[in-house]
Each structure stands twice: as C-alpha cells, then as structure tokens.
Design a protein around this motif. Structure first.
Motif, PDB file in Angstrom:
ATOM      1  N   GLY A 125      19.305  71.509  40.931  1.00  0.00           N
ATOM      2  CA  GLY A 125      19.695  70.343  39.860  1.00  0.00           C
ATOM      3  C   GLY A 125      21.011  70.449  39.198  1.00  0.00           C
ATOM      4  N   PHE A 126      21.716  69.187  39.070  1.00  0.00           N
ATOM      5  CA  PHE A 126      23.022  69.282  38.603  1.00  0.00           C
ATOM      6  C   PHE A 126      22.946  70.021  37.098  1.00  0.00           C
ATOM      7  CE2 PHE A 126      24.619  65.155  40.612  1.00  0.00           C
ATOM      8  CZ  PHE A 126      24.791  65.975  42.022  1.00  0.00           C
ATOM      9  N   GLY A 127      24.194  70.314  36.635  1.00  0.00           N
ATOM     10  CA  GLY A 127      24.389  70.858  35.356  1.00  0.00           C
ATOM     11  C   GLY A 127      23.947  69.704  34.391  1.00  0.00           C
ATOM     12  N   ARG A 128      23.698  70.109  32.979  1.00  0.00           N
ATOM     13  CA  ARG A 128      23.165  68.994  32.035  1.00  0.00           C
ATOM     14  C   ARG A 128      21.759  68.654  32.343  1.00  0.00           C
ATOM     15  NH1 ARG A 128      25.431  71.168  28.061  1.00  0.00           N
ATOM     16  NH2 ARG A 128      24.568  69.354  26.906  1.00  0.00           N
ATOM     17  N   LEU A 170      14.080  71.837  41.224  1.00  0.00           N
ATOM     18  CA  LEU A 170      14.964  70.605  40.952  1.00  0.00           C
ATOM     19  C   LEU A 170      14.979  70.301  39.525  1.00  0.00           C
ATOM     20  CD1 LEU A 170      16.965  68.286  42.174  1.00  0.00           C
ATOM     21  CD2 LEU A 170      14.728  66.945  42.591  1.00  0.00           C
ATOM     22  N   SER A 171      15.740  70.860  38.791  1.00  0.00           N
ATOM     23  CA  SER A 171      15.643  70.607  37.286  1.00  0.00           C
ATOM     24  C   SER A 171      16.169  69.115  37.449  1.00  0.00           C
ATOM     25  CB  SER A 171      16.539  71.579  36.575  1.00  0.00           C
ATOM     26  OG  SER A 171      17.788  71.752  37.245  1.00  0.00           O
ATOM     27  N   THR A 172      15.720  68.453  36.516  1.00  0.00           N
ATOM     28  CA  THR A 172      15.906  67.111  36.412  1.00  0.00           C
ATOM     29  C   THR A 172      15.865  66.398  34.763  1.00  0.00           C
ATOM     30  OG1 THR A 172      15.601  64.894  37.312  1.00  0.00           O
ATOM     31  CG2 THR A 172      13.769  66.069  36.990  1.00  0.00           C
ATOM     32  N   SER A 212      20.136  59.370  30.393  1.00  0.00           N
ATOM     33  CA  SER A 212      20.150  60.372  29.698  1.00  0.00           C
ATOM     34  C   SER A 212      21.180  61.393  30.044  1.00  0.00           C
ATOM     35  CB  SER A 212      18.910  61.051  29.113  1.00  0.00           C
ATOM     36  OG  SER A 212      18.350  61.809  29.863  1.00  0.00           O
ATOM     37  N   TRP A 213      20.891  61.859  31.239  1.00  0.00           N
ATOM     38  CA  TRP A 213      21.641  62.881  32.044  1.00  0.00           C
ATOM     39  C   TRP A 213      23.212  62.583  31.910  1.00  0.00           C
ATOM     40  CZ3 TRP A 213      24.873  62.283  36.579  1.00  0.00           C
ATOM     41  CH2 TRP A 213      25.428  63.498  36.784  1.00  0.00           C
ATOM     42  N   PHE A 232      26.533  64.383  30.394  1.00  0.00           N
ATOM     43  CA  PHE A 232      27.465  65.045  31.479  1.00  0.00           C
ATOM     44  C   PHE A 232      28.558  64.395  31.114  1.00  0.00           C
ATOM     45  CE2 PHE A 232      29.488  64.036  35.523  1.00  0.00           C
ATOM     46  CZ  PHE A 232      29.848  65.355  35.920  1.00  0.00           C
ATOM     47  N   SER A 233      28.768  63.036  30.940  1.00  0.00           N
ATOM     48  CA  SER A 233      29.955  62.084  30.726  1.00  0.00           C
ATOM     49  C   SER A 233      30.838  62.829  29.484  1.00  0.00           C
ATOM     50  CB  SER A 233      29.994  60.886  30.764  1.00  0.00           C
ATOM     51  OG  SER A 233      29.030  60.421  29.723  1.00  0.00           O
ATOM     52  N   GLU A 234      30.299  63.087  28.493  1.00  0.00           N
ATOM     53  CA  GLU A 234      30.572  63.606  27.128  1.00  0.00           C
ATOM     54  C   GLU A 234      30.956  65.010  27.111  1.00  0.00           C
ATOM     55  OE1 GLU A 234      28.006  62.069  24.097  1.00  0.00           O
ATOM     56  OE2 GLU A 234      28.016  60.290  24.746  1.00  0.00           O
ATOM     57  N   THR A 235      30.313  65.958  28.005  1.00  0.00           N
ATOM     58  CA  THR A 235      30.675  67.334  28.088  1.00  0.00           C
ATOM     59  C   THR A 235      31.581  67.794  29.453  1.00  0.00           C
ATOM     60  OG1 THR A 235      28.531  67.658  29.058  1.00  0.00           O
ATOM     61  CG2 THR A 235      28.675  67.695  26.817  1.00  0.00           C
ATOM     62  N   ILE A 236      31.035  67.939  30.476  1.00  0.00           N
ATOM     63  CA  ILE A 236      31.349  68.511  31.701  1.00  0.00           C
ATOM     64  C   ILE A 236      32.534  67.430  32.161  1.00  0.00           C
ATOM     65  CG2 ILE A 236      31.125  69.166  34.161  1.00  0.00           C
ATOM     66  CD1 ILE A 236      28.259  70.060  33.225  1.00  0.00           C
ATOM     67  N   LEU A 237      32.165  66.426  32.304  1.00  0.00           N
ATOM     68  CA  LEU A 237      33.060  65.226  32.968  1.00  0.00           C
ATOM     69  C   LEU A 237      34.268  65.234  32.059  1.00  0.00           C
ATOM     70  CD1 LEU A 237      33.562  63.500  35.587  1.00  0.00           C
ATOM     71  CD2 LEU A 237      32.473  61.664  34.146  1.00  0.00           C
TER      72      LEU A 237
END
Length: 209
Positions: A9-12, A90-92, A97-98, A102-107
């Motif tokens: 699973g992706f981060g976040r 598969l973390s999901t 919400s992901w 994700f967009s406010e942190t990693i991206l």
C-alpha cells in the motif's frame, strides 16, 4: 532474517500504524520511510540505485523482518518475487481521503523543491523517483494521482494470490491482521499514529540527515 510480510500500500494508508502493529506482533524490525530518513547514509544510496534499476534487496532490508510504506510499495512486484514465502498486505483507505492526506503532506513536500533543506536533497530526490516517477507514473494532478492509486490496488489484487494477500485498513484493527499472520490478538489497542501534524514533525528531521 528475511522479509516475512510486507505492505504494497502507498504511504498515507496507515503505514506507520501498521509498522508499529507488525513490530508489536513480533514481525519487527519493520522497514518504513522513517528508517530511510533515520539511516540516510546507508539507505538513500541503496534506494537511488533501486530506482535506477539496480535494487539490492538483501542490503536494503538487512536486519528487517517486515516492510511497509514507500519506498517498499513501489517495488512490491520485485519484493514478492524475491520473497515467495512472504505474506502481502495491501494497506488501504478511500481514494478521496487518501488523496487529501497525501496531497497535503508527501506530495506538497516533494513539489516544494525550493524549500528542501540542502542536507535532505539526496533523500528527497530519491523519494521523487520512487513516489512520483515510479508509483504515480509522473502524474501529480489529482486525477492522475488517484488513477495511480486505483491502478496499484487493482494490480496487487490481480497478481498476488488471495491466500497470500490481506487487504487491510487501520479501522479493521487487530483481528483480521492477526488471523492472517497466525498470531494472537494483543490486548492493547491497535496503533493510531502519523497524523498530518506528526508527518511534518518527522519531516523536520530531514535537515539532519
């Protein structure tokens, strides 16, 4: 040692909570981007090489029994093939919400290159290769990022046998995870961590690597 279980699973998607959970269940140490950040001189060059097509998983995961989060999620096919007995999680979470998280942190951090601390440039350059180039196919717009999220999940579900795979959300808690891994359910609550605030606190360590 050797990787006994890892998440595709992706981060976040609750990966830091999952890391803590796996370690509590006896599958630690668990590799996570946190380890890359804390062991930059060793880990960053290895992941740069992996992103360039020269992965040395034995060196990357030396001393680890499990792995979650990026960079692992970007190499799930290779890791599944290299560790045929390892179980796959598969973390999901919901795509919307992901994406919000994700967009406010990693991206946001990856796209703000002008504010990267100089000591963190090698690490963040590697993360761009792994996350944006490899996992997201170069897309950073909402539609493209969410499409990549769905594509990753569909591929994992299609390619990993059901007997080897657990699709898991943080709200599912201990029971399905413990049943999948064949271990008793702890009496402690399932870990809940890595809020957006905690993410940026962790990122402050990036200028010290």
């Amino acid at each position: 040692m050797g990787i006994k279980v890892f998440s595709a699973g992706f981060g976040r998607t609750g990966t830091l909570s999952l890391k803590l959970a796996l370690e509590e269940l006896g599958f630690g140490p668990c590799h996570h981007m946190k380890e890359v950040l804390e062991n930059g001189p060793v880990q960053v060059p290895l992941w740069h090489a992996a992103a360039d097509g020269h992965a040395d998983f034995a060196a990357i995961y030396k001393g680890y029994n499990s792995a979650v989060d990026w960079p692992t999620a970007a190499f799930w096919r290779e890791l599944a093939a290299a560790n045929p007995d390892a179980k796959v999680i598969l973390s999901t979470r919901s795509a919307e919400s992901w994406y919000s998280s994700f967009s406010e942190t990693i991206l946001a951090s990856l796209l703000a290159k002008e504010s990267w601390p100089p000591p963190a440039v090698p690490w963040l350059s590697m993360v761009v290769k792994v996350v944006i180039n490899r996992s997201l196919g170069g897309r950073t717009d909402k539609e493209g990022v969410i499409a990549a999220f769905h594509a990753q999940e569909a591929a994992v579900k299609a390619e990993i046998p059901a007997s080897r795979l657990l699709v898991h959300t943080a709200k599912d808690g201990w029971e399905p995870l413990c049943a999948f891994l064949g271990v008793p359910v702890p009496e402690t609550p399932y870990p809940r961590t890595n809020s957006k605030e905690e993410f940026f606190q962790l990122m402050k360590g990036a200028d010290k690597i």
